[in-house]
Write an enzyme that holds these catalytic residues in place. Structure first.
Site, PDB file in Angstrom:
ATOM      1  N   ASP A   1      -3.573   4.399  -1.853  1.00  0.00           N
ATOM      2  CA  ASP A   1      -4.329   4.770  -1.224  1.00  0.00           C
ATOM      3  C   ASP A   1      -4.616   6.506  -1.269  1.00  0.00           C
ATOM      4  O   ASP A   1      -3.760   6.564   0.121  1.00  0.00           O
ATOM      5  CB  ASP A   1      -4.439   4.721   0.351  1.00  0.00           C
ATOM      6  CG  ASP A   1      -4.955   4.582   1.729  1.00  0.00           C
ATOM      7  OD1 ASP A   1      -6.240   4.918   1.063  1.00  0.00           O
ATOM      8  OD2 ASP A   1      -4.241   4.429   2.532  1.00  0.00           O
TER       9      ASP A   1
ATOM     10  N   LYS B   1      -7.489   7.828  -1.310  1.00  0.00           N
ATOM     11  CA  LYS B   1      -8.644   8.240  -1.125  1.00  0.00           C
ATOM     12  C   LYS B   1      -9.483   9.608  -1.315  1.00  0.00           C
ATOM     13  O   LYS B   1      -9.443  10.239  -1.054  1.00  0.00           O
ATOM     14  CB  LYS B   1      -9.124   8.699   0.332  1.00  0.00           C
ATOM     15  CG  LYS B   1      -8.595   7.598   0.998  1.00  0.00           C
ATOM     16  CD  LYS B   1      -8.536   8.001   2.738  1.00  0.00           C
ATOM     17  CE  LYS B   1      -8.138   6.568   3.368  1.00  0.00           C
ATOM     18  NZ  LYS B   1      -6.458   6.680   4.081  1.00  0.00           N
TER      19      LYS B   1
ATOM     20  N   ARG C   1       3.461  -1.251  10.806  1.00  0.00           N
ATOM     21  CA  ARG C   1       5.257  -1.100  11.541  1.00  0.00           C
ATOM     22  C   ARG C   1       5.041  -2.637  12.187  1.00  0.00           C
ATOM     23  O   ARG C   1       6.419  -2.629  12.220  1.00  0.00           O
ATOM     24  CB  ARG C   1       4.535   0.139  12.685  1.00  0.00           C
ATOM     25  CG  ARG C   1       4.723   1.446  11.708  1.00  0.00           C
ATOM     26  CD  ARG C   1       4.006   2.443  12.798  1.00  0.00           C
ATOM     27  NE  ARG C   1       2.965   2.139  13.056  1.00  0.00           N
ATOM     28  CZ  ARG C   1       1.858   2.678  14.025  1.00  0.00           C
ATOM     29  NH1 ARG C   1       2.030   3.879  14.215  1.00  0.00           N
ATOM     30  NH2 ARG C   1       0.228   2.820  13.643  1.00  0.00           N
TER      31      ARG C   1
ATOM     32  N   THR D   1     -11.729   6.289  10.784  1.00  0.00           N
ATOM     33  CA  THR D   1     -11.920   5.463  11.941  1.00  0.00           C
ATOM     34  C   THR D   1     -11.150   6.494  13.229  1.00  0.00           C
ATOM     35  O   THR D   1     -11.707   6.247  13.681  1.00  0.00           O
ATOM     36  CB  THR D   1     -11.249   4.329  12.081  1.00  0.00           C
ATOM     37  OG1 THR D   1      -9.430   4.918  11.774  1.00  0.00           O
ATOM     38  CG2 THR D   1     -11.580   2.967  11.534  1.00  0.00           C
TER      39      THR D   1
ATOM     40  N   ASP E   1     -14.092  14.187  -4.898  1.00  0.00           N
ATOM     41  CA  ASP E   1     -13.980  16.003  -6.161  1.00  0.00           C
ATOM     42  C   ASP E   1     -15.388  15.362  -6.623  1.00  0.00           C
ATOM     43  O   ASP E   1     -16.338  14.383  -6.612  1.00  0.00           O
ATOM     44  CB  ASP E   1     -12.869  15.830  -6.506  1.00  0.00           C
ATOM     45  CG  ASP E   1     -12.400  17.254  -6.810  1.00  0.00           C
ATOM     46  OD1 ASP E   1     -13.391  18.159  -7.047  1.00  0.00           O
ATOM     47  OD2 ASP E   1     -11.277  17.639  -7.128  1.00  0.00           O
TER      48      ASP E   1
ATOM     49  N   LYS F   1       1.028  -1.084   0.018  1.00  0.00           N
ATOM     50  CA  LYS F   1      -0.087  -0.345  -0.208  1.00  0.00           C
ATOM     51  C   LYS F   1       0.939   1.300   0.440  1.00  0.00           C
ATOM     52  O   LYS F   1       1.957   1.463   0.711  1.00  0.00           O
ATOM     53  CB  LYS F   1      -0.939  -0.040   0.937  1.00  0.00           C
ATOM     54  CG  LYS F   1      -1.685   1.520   1.445  1.00  0.00           C
ATOM     55  CD  LYS F   1      -2.876   1.318   2.311  1.00  0.00           C
ATOM     56  CE  LYS F   1      -2.668   1.717   3.355  1.00  0.00           C
ATOM     57  NZ  LYS F   1      -2.483   3.145   3.890  1.00  0.00           N
TER      58      LYS F   1
HETATM   59  O1  C5P Z   1       1.863   0.943  10.810  1.00  0.00           O
HETATM   60  P1  C5P Z   1      -0.249   0.403  10.907  1.00  0.00           P
HETATM   61  O2  C5P Z   1      -0.197  -1.258  10.551  1.00  0.00           O
HETATM   62  O3  C5P Z   1      -0.983   0.764  12.327  1.00  0.00           O
HETATM   63  O4  C5P Z   1      -0.819   0.798   9.355  1.00  0.00           O
HETATM   64  C1  C5P Z   1      -1.471   1.256   9.075  1.00  0.00           C
HETATM   65  C2  C5P Z   1      -1.929   1.111   7.752  1.00  0.00           C
HETATM   66  O5  C5P Z   1      -3.974   1.507   7.759  1.00  0.00           O
HETATM   67  C3  C5P Z   1      -1.054   2.572   7.698  1.00  0.00           C
HETATM   68  O6  C5P Z   1      -1.536   3.198   6.756  1.00  0.00           O
HETATM   69  C4  C5P Z   1      -2.397   3.804   8.193  1.00  0.00           C
HETATM   70  O7  C5P Z   1      -2.602   5.027   7.974  1.00  0.00           O
HETATM   71  C5  C5P Z   1      -3.660   2.589   7.145  1.00  0.00           C
HETATM   72  N1  C5P Z   1      -4.900   2.955   8.094  1.00  0.00           N
HETATM   73  C6  C5P Z   1      -5.574   3.376   9.938  1.00  0.00           C
HETATM   74  N2  C5P Z   1      -6.590   2.665   9.717  1.00  0.00           N
HETATM   75  C7  C5P Z   1      -7.871   3.150   8.605  1.00  0.00           C
HETATM   76  C8  C5P Z   1      -7.302   2.963   7.380  1.00  0.00           C
HETATM   77  C9  C5P Z   1      -5.612   3.449   7.175  1.00  0.00           C
HETATM   78  O8  C5P Z   1      -4.727   2.651  10.140  1.00  0.00           O
HETATM   79  N3  C5P Z   1      -9.166   3.188   9.419  1.00  0.00           N
END
Ligand code: C5P
Length: 230
Positions: free
Chosen positions: A61, A63, A209, A117, A66, A34
């Site tokens: 990603d 989003k 992460r 979220t 428009d 992603k």
């Molecule tokens: O590092 P981590 O596993 O928390 O990354 C989750 C990814 O998913 C990040 O790119 C974050 O921006 C994205 N994301 C999220 N929660 C959401 C929508 C997107 O963690 N509701």
């Protein structure tokens, strides 16, 4: 069912760091990654071309939200870049989502963001003047995305069961907030393990992460892959 790849969130600030990270995987291992706004706005479409040239699949990603015509034109560009999945905000409306689908074509997956979220129910009431429950709004937007011909929504694993019951079986739930047992939760509030997400009905998991910051990203990826496909 065929094996499913966890989608790795490449939240790196620069091209160099992304290259270093990808170099830690064996040649020929085709990943699903992603790419988000930060990296895309910093490095531009070249980043997508580069990752695609290595044989990986890309969920871009961005989003989009428009007027329908603008979103359609932008989606045509993303289709030419060869993205495998991208997304829009369902709040843009059915007409905008249909236009996005038209611009992108039928090949790549197109999914919608419902309520972010980071939005609380109270914020939804006061900022958006949408009354009722947050969950009701999420399900409503998921139904609208389906009506517009989209392939699924981004949602928390906690919401997946409800969305699944309100939409067709083929309508996909893509869920971030995934943490293997014992991994650092970081800033995520509600997390699920890959197997819990699977049980909740997630079709795709996004993991950042726990893989990108791991001492050994390849081992971390393999463990998550294995649990997700078990
Ligand atoms: O590092 P981590 O596993 O928390 O990354 C989750 C990814 O998913 C990040 O790119 C974050 O921006 C994205 N994301 C999220 N929660 C959401 C929508 C997107 O963690 N509701």
């Amino acid at each position: 069912m065929s094996e499913k790849r966890p989608i790795i969130a490449l939240d790196f600030p620069s091209f160099e760091e992304l290259k270093t990270f990808l170099a830690r995987f064996p040649k020929g291992e085709q990943l699903y990654v992603k790419i988000g706004m930060e990296l895309y706005y910093a490095e531009g479409p070249e980043i997508v071309r580069y990752v695609k040239s290595l044989g990986h699949s890309v969920f871009l990603d961005l989003k989009l939200h428009d007027i329908p015509n603008t979103v359609k034109s932008a989606m045509k560009v993303l289709a030419k870049l060869g993205v495998d999945m991208t997304n829009v905000h369902a709040a843009g409306g059915v007409e905008m989502m249909r236009a996005a689908r038209e611009g992108l074509g039928q090949g790549p997956q197109l999914i919608a963001v419902t309520q972010l979220t980071s939005t609380s129910e109270e914020q939804m009431h006061t900022d958006q003047n949408i009354q009722g429950s947050l969950t009701a709004s999420v399900v409503h937007y998921a139904r609208k995305a389906q009506e517009a011909g989209l392939d699924g929504v981004v949602c928390s694993a906690q919401e997946a069961e409800l969305i699944k019951s309100a939409t067709a079986d083929s309508f996909a739930c893509l869920t971030p907030g995934i943490r293997p047992k014992g991994a650092a939760v970081g800033d995520q509030k509600r997390v699920m393990t890959p197997s819990q997400a699977k049980a909740a009905g997630s079709d795709y998991i996004v993991v950042g992460r726990p893989i990108t910051q791991a001492a050994n990203p390849l081992d971390a990826y393999r463990a998550i892959y294995e649990e997700w496909n078990r």
